[in-house]
Design a protein around this motif. Structure first.
Motif, PDB file in Angstrom:
ATOM      1  N   ALA A  28     -44.588  -8.471  29.030  1.00  0.00           N
ATOM      2  CA  ALA A  28     -44.232  -8.997  27.709  1.00  0.00           C
ATOM      3  C   ALA A  28     -42.922  -9.760  27.822  1.00  0.00           C
ATOM      4  N   VAL A  29     -42.885 -10.960  27.247  1.00  0.00           N
ATOM      5  CA  VAL A  29     -41.678 -11.780  27.285  1.00  0.00           C
ATOM      6  C   VAL A  29     -41.272 -12.149  25.862  1.00  0.00           C
TER       7      VAL A  29
ATOM      8  N   ALA B 190     -36.719  -9.607  27.865  1.00  0.00           N
ATOM      9  CA  ALA B 190     -36.335  -9.904  26.480  1.00  0.00           C
ATOM     10  C   ALA B 190     -34.969 -10.569  26.440  1.00  0.00           C
ATOM     11  N   THR B 191     -34.877 -11.639  25.686  1.00  0.00           N
ATOM     12  CA  THR B 191     -33.614 -12.366  25.533  1.00  0.00           C
ATOM     13  C   THR B 191     -33.206 -12.356  24.071  1.00  0.00           C
ATOM     14  N   GLY B 192     -31.960 -11.969  23.809  1.00  0.00           N
ATOM     15  CA  GLY B 192     -31.494 -11.934  22.426  1.00  0.00           C
ATOM     16  C   GLY B 192     -29.980 -11.883  22.364  1.00  0.00           C
ATOM     17  N   SER B 193     -29.482 -11.456  21.239  1.00  0.00           N
ATOM     18  CA  SER B 193     -28.035 -11.337  21.034  1.00  0.00           C
ATOM     19  C   SER B 193     -27.564  -9.970  21.508  1.00  0.00           C
TER      20      SER B 193
ATOM     21  N   ARG C 212     -29.343  -4.136  21.978  1.00  0.00           N
ATOM     22  CA  ARG C 212     -29.261  -2.678  21.804  1.00  0.00           C
ATOM     23  C   ARG C 212     -30.592  -2.128  21.305  1.00  0.00           C
ATOM     24  N   TYR C 213     -31.217  -2.883  20.420  1.00  0.00           N
ATOM     25  CA  TYR C 213     -32.548  -2.494  19.941  1.00  0.00           C
ATOM     26  C   TYR C 213     -33.549  -2.559  21.085  1.00  0.00           C
ATOM     27  N   PHE C 214     -33.504  -3.661  21.847  1.00  0.00           N
ATOM     28  CA  PHE C 214     -34.427  -3.831  22.976  1.00  0.00           C
ATOM     29  C   PHE C 214     -34.278  -2.694  23.983  1.00  0.00           C
ATOM     30  N   GLU C 215     -33.026  -2.355  24.294  1.00  0.00           N
ATOM     31  CA  GLU C 215     -32.781  -1.318  25.295  1.00  0.00           C
ATOM     32  C   GLU C 215     -33.330   0.034  24.848  1.00  0.00           C
TER      33      GLU C 215
ATOM     34  N   ASN D 297     -38.567   3.034  28.191  1.00  0.00           N
ATOM     35  CA  ASN D 297     -39.530   3.646  29.106  1.00  0.00           C
ATOM     36  C   ASN D 297     -40.308   2.628  29.929  1.00  0.00           C
ATOM     37  N   LYS D 298     -39.898   1.365  29.873  1.00  0.00           N
ATOM     38  CA  LYS D 298     -40.586   0.309  30.623  1.00  0.00           C
ATOM     39  C   LYS D 298     -39.595  -0.395  31.558  1.00  0.00           C
ATOM     40  N   PRO D 299     -40.057  -0.846  32.722  1.00  0.00           N
ATOM     41  CA  PRO D 299     -39.193  -1.708  33.542  1.00  0.00           C
ATOM     42  C   PRO D 299     -38.826  -2.940  32.726  1.00  0.00           C
ATOM     43  N   SER D 300     -37.556  -3.336  32.750  1.00  0.00           N
ATOM     44  CA  SER D 300     -37.162  -4.424  31.854  1.00  0.00           C
ATOM     45  C   SER D 300     -35.988  -5.230  32.372  1.00  0.00           C
TER      46      SER D 300
END
Length: 353
Positions: A95-96, A165-168, A173-176, A181-184
Motif C-alpha cells: 500500500a502506498v 506512506a508520505t505525510g506531515s 504519528r497516525y501512520f506509525e 504491525n506492518k513493515p513500513s
C-alpha cells in the motif's frame, strides 16, 4: 526477455510517452500512432489536474514530465537496478499513501513497487488524483502483465503486506500507530537547505533560484532555508534571483506573499524583500510560501555538526564544496532514480518485505 526485462522496457516506454507532453523533447509523436487515444486522453487529464490544483501550472507539469522522461531512460533504469537482485522477490501487495504537494510526487514509490514485481494499492491525495491513474492504464496497455497488479482506492486500506506512506509530522504519528504491525516506510516533513560562502557566482545564485522557486517551493527538495556567513551581503543574491520575478504574477503565490508579508509587518519582524520573495532570519527549516528563512553561521565544522544533529529534518544540502553528499545548485528537483527520499533505500525495503 525476462519478466524483469519486460518491466524495465515498459517503464522506458512510459518515459517516452511522458516526453510527448514536455516542450523540452524531440520525441516524434508519429512513433505513438497506436496510442493516439492515450495521448488525447492524457491531455485531458492534464487539463483536469490544472483545474483541480492551482499550483499545478502548465510550466510545472511540463517540467515534471520532462524530468521523469529523462529518468526513465533505459540506461538509467539498468544502472539503478544493477545494485539489486530482483530475482529473489516474493511478490506481495504494498500500500502506498501519496502526498500531493507537487505533480506526481509519489511516482517514484509507484515505480519501485511495480518494478520489483509486487502489486500496489495506491491511496492518492485529492490534490493530485488525475495523472497517475491514467499513466497506470497506459502502463497496463504496453505491458499486460501489470494488469491486476495496480489498484487505486479512496476507501480504507485492506489486504496489504507492507506500507509506504508520505505525510506531515502530524499524519506520520497516525501512520506509525495505524501501521505498527506492518513493515513500513513512514516519511515526515523535511526541507532542503543551501549553504552559501559569499563566493558564489551569479550563475550559481541564479541556479539556486530554481531550487527555491520550482513548484513554488512546495517540495521537500526545494530550498526553504539558506545558511550564510556573518556580514553576508544579500544584494548579490537578490540581483541573481531577479530573473524569477514573474512568479509574483501567479495569483496563488501572490496571495501567500501578501498574507505572509502582512503577518511579518504586524509582528514587527525584520524582513528583507524584493517584491516577490522575503528573507527572514529564523531558526526553523520550514518556511512559508514566498519566504526563505536564513541563519548565520561562523564556521563550516559547527554547521556540519548542526546538520548531523538535525539530519531528520533535512532532505538536501545545496552547496559548493561544503559537504560530500551536497547537491549542486539548480539540481534539487532533478533527482536520479537512486536518490531516495529521506535516504531510505526503497528498493532494498521492498526486496526484504
Amino acid at each position: 526477455m525476462s519478466e524483469i526485462g519486460n518491466r524495465i522496457q515498459a517503464f522506458v516506454k512510459l518515459g517516452e510517452f511522458l516526453s510527448l507532453f514536455s516542450q523540452n523533447t524531440n520525441e516524434n509523436i508519429s512513433n505513438f500512432n497506436n496510442s493516439d487515444d492515450f495521448i488525447s486522453g492524457f491531455k485531458h487529464q492534464i487539463k483536469l489536474a490544472e483545474e483541480n490544483n492551482g499550483w499545478f501550472t502548465n510550466e510545472n507539469l511540463d517540467f515534471a514530465f520532462h524530468q521523469w522522461s529523462v529518468a526513465l531512460k533505459e540506461n538509467n533504469l539498468k544502472k539503478w537496478l544493477s545494485n539489486y537482485n530482483l530475482n529473489t522477490v516474493n511478490p506481495k501487495t504494498v500500500a502506498v499513501i501519496m502526498a500531493g504537494n507537487i505533480p506526481m510526487v509519489g511516482f517514484h514509490d509507484f515505480i519501485c513497487v511495480l518494478i520489483t514485481g509486487h502489486s500496489i494499492i495506491v491511496k492518492l491525495s485529492s490534490n493530485d488524483k488525475y495523472l497517475l491513474p491514467y499513466l497506470a492504464k497506459y502502463l497496463e496497455y504496453i505491458e499486460p502483465s501489470f494488469k491486476g497488479k495496480i489498484k487505486f482506492t479512496e476507501e480504507k486500506l485492506e489486504k496489504y503486506d507492507a506500507v509506504i506512506a508520505t505525510g506531515s509530522d502530524n499524519t506520520s504519528r497516525y501512520f506509525e500507530y495505524y501501521f505498527k504491525n506492518k513493515p513500513s516506510i513512514i516519511r515526515k516533513n523535511r526541507n532542503s537547505v543551501a549553504v552559501l560562502s559569499g563566493e558564489e557566482t551569479k550563475e550559481q545564485l541564479e541556479l539556486l533560484g530554481e531550487d527555491i522557486f520550482r513548484y513554488y517551493g512546495l517540495g521537500c527538495r526545494n530550498v526553504s532555508k539558506i545558511f550564510v556567513p556573518l556580514n553576508y551581503n544579500f544584494d548579490n543574491f537578490f540581483d541573481a534571483i531577479y530573473k524569477f520575478n514573474n512568479i509574483i504574477n501567479e495569483k496563488k503565490y501572490t496571495n501567500n506573499y501578501d498574507y505572509n508579508k502582512a503577518v511579518y509587518l504586524m509582528s514587527l519582524f525584520n524582513v528583507l524583500e524584493n517584491g516577490f520573495l522575503m528573507l527572514k532570519e529564523d531558526q526553523n527549516y520550514a518556511s512559508p510560501i514566498a519566504t526563505v528563512f536564513y541563519e548565520y553561521y561562523t564556521d563550516a565544522e559547527s554547521l556540519k555538526n548542526k546538520f548531523n544533529t538535525e539530519k531528520d529534518k533535512i532532505q538536501c544540502i545545496v552547496s559548493n564544496g561544503f559537504d560530500e553528499e551536497e547537491i549542486k545548485f539548480g539540481q534539487t528537483q532533478k533527482p536520479e532514480l537512486w536518490d531516495y527520499a529521506d535516504g531510505v533505500d526503497t528498493i532494498r525495503f521492498l526486496l526484504e518485505v
